[in-house]
Design an enzyme around this catalytic site. Structure first.
Site: not given
Ligand code: SF4
Length: 247
Positions: A122-123, A204, A207, A231
């Site tokens: 996701c990141c 985010c 998170c 991340c």
């Molecule tokens: S912080 Fe969470 S929602 Fe944002 S990109 Fe990373 S995993 Fe995805």
């Protein structure tokens, strides 16, 4: 409830020297990379300090942010606030819509909590790929990393080189959390309202959570994981020894 300024702003020894060094480094970095340097702002407290210094001293450094599609409303509210206060437009780099739709459809809205691999995926989609576009035409970037943010960042140098060979400047490397809030307080710098609600580090929405007294500065990021609270944007500094804590 007390504000983040009331809790954290303190004038400490050597602050004026650190401030002068930061301004000088920003000016020198801009001069060395004319038209090719950008502040990759997370819109967190440190990056608001840098935004203020860039605007206040009219340093030719562009501003850009990763609009992941999952940011808090309080974070997004800073974009018009910066425009209004400083007359600067922050460029927004969003993920590819097809990639996010496919990811959510395949793995679910909260897949990042199912495994570290899915969180990293996701990141990658929402941060790393847009970051590569944000930096594509740049030879240098500026970050608000501080050594005291976490054990993962104790070695943050003033100047570094990223994996692509770009210069990476961290002019707040030596600043403390007190310094950050002292500058915000004394210069009336706009900041994210979530800081008042015990969010020291803001990412985010799914998170990030508030931290409790005594918890690590980045404890509210991916709190369900035991691994590194990073991340991938700044991985070269990763170690893991908790250091700065919520006060
Ligand atoms: S912080 Fe969470 S929602 Fe944002 S990109 Fe990373 S995993 Fe995805």
């Amino acid at each position: 409830m007390s504000t983040a300024i009331e809790r954290h702003a303190r004038a400490t020894a050597g602050f004026e020297q650190r401030l002068a060094q930061t301004v000088l480094q920003l000016q020198q970095a801009a001069a060395a990379h004319p038209g090719r340097i950008v502040l990759a702002t997370s819109l967190g407290a440190e990056d608001m300090v840098l935004t203020d210094l860039i605007a206040r001293h009219q340093i030719p450094i562009a501003l850009a942010t990763l609009d992941t599609g999952k940011l808090h409303a309080e974070t997004l509210a800073l974009l018009p606030a910066i425009e209004q206060r400083y007359g600067i437009t922050v460029a927004r780099f969003a993920p590819q819509a097809e990639a996010t739709i496919h990811f959510v459809k395949t793995h679910g809205e909260l897949a990042m909590r199912d495994s570290v691999d899915l969180r990293k995926a996701c990141c990658h989609i929402r941060k790393m790929e847009p970051l590569s576009r944000l930096l594509a035409s740049r030879t240098a970037w500026v970050t608000g990393l501080r050594r005291a943010q976490s054990g993962a960042r104790t070695e943050v140098p003033f100047e570094d080189t990223d994996d692509a060979g770009r210069a990476k400047f961290n002019p707040l490397a030596q600043w403390s959390w007190h310094d950050v809030w002292h500058h915000i307080a004394t210069n009336d710098v706009p900041y994210n309202a979530l800081h008042d609600r015990f969010f020291p580090s803001i990412g985010c929405e799914p998170c990030t959570r508030a931290v409790s007294l005594g918890e690590d500065f980045r404890a509210g990021r991916w709190w369900w994981e035991q691994s590194s609270k990073e991340c991938g944007l700044h991985v070269s500094a990763v170690q893991h020894i908790p250091q700065e804590t919520a006060r």
